[in-house]
Design an enzyme around this catalytic site. Structure first.
Site, PDB file in Angstrom:
ATOM      1  N   GLY A  54     -39.519 -66.206 -17.411  1.00  0.00           N
ATOM      2  CA  GLY A  54     -40.155 -66.238 -18.730  1.00  0.00           C
ATOM      3  C   GLY A  54     -41.529 -65.614 -18.627  1.00  0.00           C
ATOM      4  N   CYS A  81     -38.094 -67.361 -10.855  1.00  0.00           N
ATOM      5  CA  CYS A  81     -39.362 -66.818 -11.332  1.00  0.00           C
ATOM      6  C   CYS A  81     -40.164 -67.882 -12.104  1.00  0.00           C
ATOM      7  CB  CYS A  81     -39.113 -65.561 -12.157  1.00  0.00           C
ATOM      8  SG  CYS A  81     -40.614 -64.567 -12.310  1.00  0.00           S
ATOM      9  N   TYR A  82     -40.286 -67.761 -13.412  1.00  0.00           N
ATOM     10  CA  TYR A  82     -40.999 -68.810 -14.154  1.00  0.00           C
ATOM     11  C   TYR A  82     -40.325 -70.169 -13.907  1.00  0.00           C
ATOM     12  CZ  TYR A  82     -42.967 -71.519 -18.020  1.00  0.00           C
ATOM     13  OH  TYR A  82     -43.595 -72.482 -18.755  1.00  0.00           O
ATOM     14  N   HIS A 168     -35.937 -62.270  -8.400  1.00  0.00           N
ATOM     15  CA  HIS A 168     -34.825 -62.279  -9.356  1.00  0.00           C
ATOM     16  C   HIS A 168     -33.498 -61.959  -8.662  1.00  0.00           C
ATOM     17  CE1 HIS A 168     -37.051 -62.712 -13.117  1.00  0.00           C
ATOM     18  NE2 HIS A 168     -38.024 -62.064 -12.498  1.00  0.00           N
ATOM     19  N   GLU A 170     -30.659 -62.091  -9.921  1.00  0.00           N
ATOM     20  CA  GLU A 170     -29.673 -61.577 -10.890  1.00  0.00           C
ATOM     21  C   GLU A 170     -29.720 -60.064 -11.060  1.00  0.00           C
ATOM     22  OE1 GLU A 170     -32.399 -63.208 -11.508  1.00  0.00           O
ATOM     23  OE2 GLU A 170     -33.317 -62.726 -13.427  1.00  0.00           O
ATOM     24  N   SER A 222     -11.756 -53.489 -37.620  1.00  0.00           N
ATOM     25  CA  SER A 222     -12.516 -52.245 -37.763  1.00  0.00           C
ATOM     26  C   SER A 222     -11.987 -51.156 -36.845  1.00  0.00           C
ATOM     27  CB  SER A 222     -13.988 -52.504 -37.423  1.00  0.00           C
ATOM     28  OG  SER A 222     -14.116 -52.751 -36.036  1.00  0.00           O
ATOM     29  N   GLY A 223     -11.177 -51.564 -35.850  1.00  0.00           N
ATOM     30  CA  GLY A 223     -10.745 -50.585 -34.864  1.00  0.00           C
ATOM     31  C   GLY A 223     -11.717 -50.520 -33.695  1.00  0.00           C
ATOM     32  N   GLY A 224     -12.816 -51.294 -33.786  1.00  0.00           N
ATOM     33  CA  GLY A 224     -13.739 -51.413 -32.667  1.00  0.00           C
ATOM     34  C   GLY A 224     -13.142 -52.369 -31.631  1.00  0.00           C
ATOM     35  N   VAL A 225     -13.791 -52.455 -30.462  1.00  0.00           N
ATOM     36  CA  VAL A 225     -13.229 -53.243 -29.362  1.00  0.00           C
ATOM     37  C   VAL A 225     -13.094 -54.721 -29.744  1.00  0.00           C
ATOM     38  CG1 VAL A 225     -13.532 -53.871 -26.940  1.00  0.00           C
ATOM     39  CG2 VAL A 225     -14.404 -51.687 -27.775  1.00  0.00           C
ATOM     40  N   ASP A 226     -14.162 -55.305 -30.290  1.00  0.00           N
ATOM     41  CA  ASP A 226     -14.170 -56.755 -30.476  1.00  0.00           C
ATOM     42  C   ASP A 226     -13.122 -57.218 -31.488  1.00  0.00           C
ATOM     43  OD1 ASP A 226     -16.300 -56.457 -28.798  1.00  0.00           O
ATOM     44  OD2 ASP A 226     -17.829 -56.815 -30.319  1.00  0.00           O
ATOM     45  N   SER A 227     -13.088 -56.579 -32.649  1.00  0.00           N
ATOM     46  CA  SER A 227     -12.125 -57.063 -33.646  1.00  0.00           C
ATOM     47  C   SER A 227     -10.697 -56.779 -33.188  1.00  0.00           C
ATOM     48  CB  SER A 227     -12.405 -56.488 -35.039  1.00  0.00           C
ATOM     49  OG  SER A 227     -12.181 -55.107 -35.082  1.00  0.00           O
ATOM     50  N   SER A 228     -10.494 -55.695 -32.441  1.00  0.00           N
ATOM     51  CA  SER A 228      -9.142 -55.391 -31.966  1.00  0.00           C
ATOM     52  C   SER A 228      -8.670 -56.428 -30.953  1.00  0.00           C
ATOM     53  CB  SER A 228      -9.089 -54.013 -31.311  1.00  0.00           C
ATOM     54  OG  SER A 228      -9.504 -53.026 -32.219  1.00  0.00           O
ATOM     55  N   LYS A 366     -19.284 -58.690 -23.279  1.00  0.00           N
ATOM     56  CA  LYS A 366     -18.534 -57.469 -23.598  1.00  0.00           C
ATOM     57  C   LYS A 366     -17.576 -57.058 -22.465  1.00  0.00           C
ATOM     58  CE  LYS A 366     -18.330 -54.140 -26.746  1.00  0.00           C
ATOM     59  NZ  LYS A 366     -18.419 -54.376 -28.201  1.00  0.00           N
TER      60      LYS A 366
END
Ligand code: XMP
Length: 509
Positions: A54, A81-82, A168, A170, A222-228, A366
């Protein structure tokens, strides 16, 4: 399923930490530091807690603090870190600005080993970014590692299951970061590594089959990744009771509507209602040149079309959407009833009263959504497609939108994308053509032409928040330009956009 809590203290890497934990096949979720009490944490049954970094100094007024009760639950804690400084401070240690100044970037860490550093060499590279540091340890703590500038770069009270690292783990610059996080979650916390997308699919299908028995769902595809991916997953559970409304607003790329219908409808069996709304959108957009107005009109019209279709289907009471985890985290840390603004162009109508919203991907990042998509048999072409704005080609045509301009742009855009796709090493994250409103003089054969100017845009980026213009090979640009001016009658000039973001945006409007 075992899970880890990532307690967010305002660090820029909170989502990255959760993703790295999940890469170890352990489920992790992010909560704001002040959104959960020690009692909530105990009740949720987390197997471990990670405090994020942070921007604050633990001594500053208003700096985020942790309920000391969290450290008494007996659940292992790793401060980063923080989070590391906060852990030391809360337990009575001292944190102060480092006398040697800030430490930033790649640094060599020397460690004496121990559970957290199992498999990590005595010397390794870590990523540092701090000004304060832990100058005196709390009672019961020992130092596990140091760097040239930071004597307590890793600390622990192993008996109380408390660990802290100044660096870090990560970020990928930390050579053994993955190992360190793995040691924490599967070693120290003892989590079972059972967060796998196959299981996720199976669990989700079973759950929705039961919960949604006999019910009809509406989904805006929509044909996008998420809705498909959301649609295919739900289709597995409830079959044709999932009604996917795919609004073809006439602002799609060449062959896109047919591709989506074929890939998801014919090949995967989804119940798709493809609405041909081209005329409706074009007539609303007639004479409009102002970018924001275009977006607003498209958003509103989308809602009207969607409402009309819902009515025809008898107004199903359940709405399904492809909300993913970053949307959830960003929109108020877990507020569930917020309807994802559809295509980011409007938002679904508030007067449509849904009794319930189903968001099967709301726990996934994603990359996990893509993995689920692949495992569900969705073609890679769809699963890995580049982002496409909800308002479609409307934001890639400057000036008024007409059917003729849309057709021209579709052709030019298809040629450019085809040429890039032929060159696997081109390395652009997103690429497309823009039809500008500028006409210029050209010559073709012996005749004068006066056609449109097309701008080609290709960018490289990780997150689309910032982007570099892609250094495409000249030969590729030459081929694209040659083909566009030859094959698209009405385009007499092609230019390449060499602006990064900022100061420009990726899209032109
Ligand atoms: P900008 O133009 O803001 O674009 O630099 C960043 C990324 O977002 C996409 N984009 C949109 N996506 N609805 C969307 O779903 C929109 O209205 C929209 N506008 C831009 C753009 O394609 C790029 O990937």
């Amino acid at each position: 399923m075992d899970k880890i809590l990532v307690l967010d203290f305002g660090g820029q890497y909170d989502q990255l930490i959760a993703r790295r934990v999940r890469a170890e096949h352990v489920y992790a979720e992010i909560k704001q530091y002040d959104a959960v009490s020690a009692a909530d944490i105990a009740a949720e049954g987390y197997k471990g807690i990670i405090f994020t970094g942070g921007p604050n100094s633990v001594y500053a007024g208003g700096a985020p603090r942790v309920d000391p009760g969290v450290l008494r639950l007996g659940i292992p804690v790793l401060g980063i870190c923080y989070g590391h400084q906060l852990l030391a401070y809360t337990e009575g240690g001292r944190v102060e600005p480092s006398k040697e100044g800030s430490e930033y970037g790649r640094t060599v860490l020397e460690t004496d080993g121990g559970e957290l550093f199992r498999g990590v060499p005595e010397k390794s590279v870590v990523w540092m970014s701090h000004t304060d540091q832990v100058s005196a340890l709390p009672a019961g703590f020992v130092s596990l590692a140091h760097t040239g500038k930071c004597k307590n770069a890793a600390i622990a009270d192993p008996g109380r299951r408390l660990w802290g690292v100044q660096f870090h783990p990560e970020v990928t610059h930390t050579e053994f970061g993955r190992r360190i996080l793995g040691n924490f979650v599967t070693g120290i916390c003892g989590c079972r590594a059972d967060w796998r997308m196959e299981d996720f699919i199976e669990r989700s299908v079973e759950r929705y089959r039961e919960e949604l028995a006999g019910k009809d769902l509406l989904l805006a595809l929509s044909g996008g990744v998420d809705s498909s991916v959301a649609a295919v997953l739900l289709h597995r559970a409830i079959g044709s009771r999932l009604h996917c409304v795919f609004v073809d607003h006439g602002l799609l790329r060449k062959d896109e509507g047919d591709f989506v219908e074929r890939a998801l409808g014919r090949d995967l069996g989804l119940n798709i209602i493809r609405v041909d709304a081209k005329e409706r959108f074009l007539s609303k957009l007639k004479g409009v040149t102002e970018p924001e107005r275009k977006r607003r009109i498209i958003g509103e019209e989308f809602i009207r079309v969607f409402e009309d279709e819902a009515k025809k289907l008898g107004d199903p009471k359940i709405l399904a959407q492809g909300t993913i985890y970053p949307d959830v985290v960003e929109s108020g840390k877990g507020a569930s009833a917020v309807i994802k603004s559809h295509h980011n162009v409007g938002g679904l109508p508030s007067r449509m009263s849904f009794e319930r919203i189903v968001e099967p991907l709301r726990e996934l990042f994603k990359d996990e959504v893509r993995e689920v998509g692949e495992k569900l048999g969705i073609p890679r072409e769809l699963v890995y497609r580049q982002p496409f704005p909800g308002p479609g080609l409307a934001v890639r045509i400057t000036g008024e939108i007409t059917g003729e301009k849309l057709d021209l742009l579709r052709e030019a855009d298809a040629i450019f994308r085809e040429e890039i796709d032929r060159e696997p090493g081109a390395g652009a994250s997103q690429y497309f053509a823009v039809l500008t409103d500028t006409r210029s003089v050209g010559v073709m054969g012996d005749a004068r032409t006066y056609g449109y100017t097309v701008a080609l845009r290709a960018v490289t980026t990780d997150d689309f928040m910032t982007a570099e213009w892609a250094r495409l090979p000249y030969e590729l640009l030459a081929r694209a330009s040659g083909r566009i001016t030859n094959e698209c009658r009405g385009i007499s000039r092609v230019v390449y956009d060499i602006t990064s973001k900022p100061p420009a945006t990726v899209e032109w409007e």
